[in-house]
Design a protein around this motif. Structure first.
Motif, PDB file in Angstrom:
ATOM      1  N   LEU B  20      -2.783   4.088   3.331  1.00 49.36           N
ATOM      2  CA  LEU B  20      -2.377   3.339   2.127  1.00 49.36           C
ATOM      3  C   LEU B  20      -3.486   2.396   1.649  1.00 49.36           C
ATOM      4  O   LEU B  20      -3.700   2.242   0.447  1.00 49.36           O
ATOM      5  N   SER B 136       2.487   8.758   5.560  1.00 47.26           N
ATOM      6  CA  SER B 136       2.473   7.337   5.193  1.00 47.26           C
ATOM      7  C   SER B 136       3.106   7.143   3.811  1.00 47.26           C
ATOM      8  O   SER B 136       3.736   6.120   3.552  1.00 47.26           O
ATOM      9  N   LEU B 137       2.962   8.164   2.941  1.00 45.67           N
ATOM     10  CA  LEU B 137       3.601   8.074   1.619  1.00 45.67           C
ATOM     11  C   LEU B 137       5.114   8.238   1.737  1.00 45.67           C
ATOM     12  O   LEU B 137       5.873   7.536   1.071  1.00 45.67           O
ATOM     13  N   LYS B 139       6.948   7.503   4.291  1.00 44.16           N
ATOM     14  CA  LYS B 139       7.498   6.263   4.863  1.00 44.16           C
ATOM     15  C   LYS B 139       7.666   5.188   3.791  1.00 44.16           C
ATOM     16  O   LYS B 139       8.462   4.277   3.932  1.00 44.16           O
ATOM     17  N   ARG B 140       6.876   5.315   2.718  1.00 43.42           N
ATOM     18  CA  ARG B 140       6.966   4.340   1.618  1.00 43.42           C
ATOM     19  C   ARG B 140       7.925   4.806   0.523  1.00 43.42           C
ATOM     20  O   ARG B 140       7.867   4.331  -0.612  1.00 43.42           O
TER      21      ARG B 140
END
Lengths: 279, 255
Positions: B20, B136-137, B139-140
């Protein structure tokens, strides 16, 4: 109570007239290994899909009768609930790889991640599946770099890791070499010994005869019979249903070697030897 | 056949930075080069990007990509050098060709912006594992379905091209001409593309079933196998990046 109950099941794919399954009824006990045999288009795959809830939930189409798996009525349940109890492995190992994971370990984790399994338990389940399928040495390889047999074992491991009570396999060995097929049957037999109920549609009659507790014979969407391999493969009308008895049974028929009590022919070489008092 | 990924496995401070923060770097560095008009500031930003590529030990990997953009850069220099409407001050002459200072300034500006854009995407893509990036995206709050599409194409496109190769061989073995002039190739296109498309459709259907039985449609909370340790300097770096972005905007407004 039986783990699988199928009552008067009828199923028709969307935009078709013909019933792919026509009034099929049977019951399966927990831990049984059931082989499904029948000619092409007899309804084997459709029956597998119906037990896994894909018919009607994924395919749509006309549906009648009732299927209950481990207390869940398939038609009334969400596919999400069903997949927690029922695992499905099918013919082409390549198309069962998600394509979004870069190692075998991660590939097996895919279903567990979707189900929200805690990471510690996830790793433990993956390790168990790798051990059970004897594929620990390839856990860091890319799934697409594997042979067909290895890939199919990864597909089974991926499903087994989700701890289903029922494992359905639709011709899982049709693209595998003889050793790969034997490996898959052995693994599945071990899973049955662990208490997992196995339902396997398969063309390899010799293997079905060797490993199944009971065999379900389908023809034109109708259930012809469900019985022990010896009963099924001793039927006089077997060839009219598009099935050739195992070689051992045909040899026994030619030599008239049969069980003196039941009058049925053996289905394996070991069965012939037993009748001849050799083992 | 491997995955279609540009990721370079290395151990470096840029590799250990969280995805990120790297995405934020891409956004900020590109934005700054477009917000500001001062050549020195854009050159500094580009220098930082290339410094990160060097620290990430991936500088050599970006060179072929820069080579591909060379034609674009040369055409910018020529067009701006000759035809920029603000061209007044002659910088130098090469025979009958006259290069103007204003045009060359604009060309340098555009060239640096392009180099920085390629370089900053290089920082992200060459030093971040694709699955780490997508996870990671997700999770966001990014859609898992979209994440799946992004990741699966990396592996499935090479697989499809392998299938295409097999089908080409199969058709060749049946006497079909697949090499030669344009007409021969055009004639070979349909007998090749039909089995490829049908095969892909069939595999897609089967893969959809496989995903379904492995809970892909689950509505509950997902967990992740890969543990991503929190990058210790993420707050500091993100703070600096945002300060640079705000600073650039303020500078542009004030000057």
């Amino acid at each position: 109570m039986s783990i699988i109950q199928v009552q008067e099941l009828k199923y028709r794919y969307p935009d078709t007239e013909r019933l792919a399954l026509d009034n099929v009824s049977f019951e399966i006990e927990q831990g049984e290994f059931i082989g499904i045999v029948g000619r092409n288009k007899s309804g084997k795959s459709t029956l597998c899909y119906a037990l896994a809830g894909l018919a009607p939930h994924f395919f749509g189409g006309g549906y009648g009768g009732k299927v209950v798996v481990n207390g869940l009525e398939i038609r009334a349940s969400e596919i999400e609930e069903i997949t927690s109890d029922v695992g499905l492995v099918f013919e082409n190992p390549f198309s069962q790889m998600t394509g979004s994971k870069f190692t075998v370990f991660e590939e097996i984790a895919f279903g567990l991640e979707n189900k929200g399994i805690d990471r510690t338990e996830m790793v433990q389940r993956i390790e168990e599946s790798l051990f059970l399928l004897d594929i620990e040495e390839i856990k860091n390889k890319n799934p697409f770099s594997l042979s067909g047999g290895q890939m199919q074992r990864v597909a089974i491991a991926s499903v087994i890791a989700m701890k289903p009570n029922v494992l359905i396999l639709d011709e899982p060995t049709s693209q595998l070499d003889p050793q790969g097929s034997e490996d898959v049957f052995r693994v599945v037999e071990n899973l049955a010994k662990e208490g997992i109920t196995i339902v396997m549609a398969e063309h390899k009659i010799e293997k079905v005869a060797q490993y199944s507790d009971r065999v379900l014979l389908l023809d034109d969407g109708k259930l012809v019979d469900i019985n022990t391999p010896e009963h099924i493969f001793s039927r006089d009308d077997l060839e009219t249903h598009g099935i050739l008895a195992p070689a051992a049974t045909r040899i026994a028929q030619a030599l008239d070697i049969r069980d003196p009590l039941t009058g049925l022919y053996p289905v394996t070489l070991a069965g012939i030897q037993r009748q001849r008092g050799e083992i | 056949m491997g995955a279609m990924t540009l990721y370079v496995k290395q151990r470096s401070p840029v590799h250990s930075m969280d995805p990120l923060t790297k995405i934020l770097y891409v956004i900020v560095s590109i934005a700054v080069t477009y917000i500001l008009r001062e050549l020195w500031a854009i050159a500094a930003m580009t220098a930082v990007t290339f410094l990160l590529l060097v620290i990430g030990k991936v500088f050599r990997k970006i060179i072929p990509v820069l080579g591909l953009s060379l034609l674009l850069i040369v055409s910018i220099i020529v067009v701006q050098g000759f035809f920029n409407p603000e061209n007044e001050t002659v910088l130098f002459e090469l025979g009958f060709l006259t290069f103007y200072e204003e045009g060359m300034r604009a060309a340098a500006l555009f060239t640096l912006r392009i180099l920085n854009m390629i370089g900053s995407f290089g920082v992200l893509i060459l030093t971040t594992k694709p699955d780490d990036l997508v996870e990671s995206l997700i999770k966001r709050g990014f859609s898992p379905r979209f994440g799946y599409i992004l990741l699966s194409v990396l592996q499935l496109i090479p697989q499809m091209s392998a299938t295409m190769g097999k089908i080409t061989d199969a058709q060749r073995s049946r006497g079909m001409e697949t090499d030669g002039n344009l007409w021969v190739r055009t004639k070979a296109f349909f007998p090749l593309i039909v089995p490829v498309v049908l095969n892909s459709l069939n595999e897609t259907r089967e893969r959809a079933i496989a995903l379904e039985v492995r809970g892909f449609s689950s509505k509950g909370k997902r967990t992740f196998l890969n543990v991503t340790e929190d990058y210790p300097y993420r707050h500091v770096i993100r703070g600096v990046l945002l300060a640079v972005l705000i600073g650039a905007i303020v500078w542009r407004v004030w000057t």
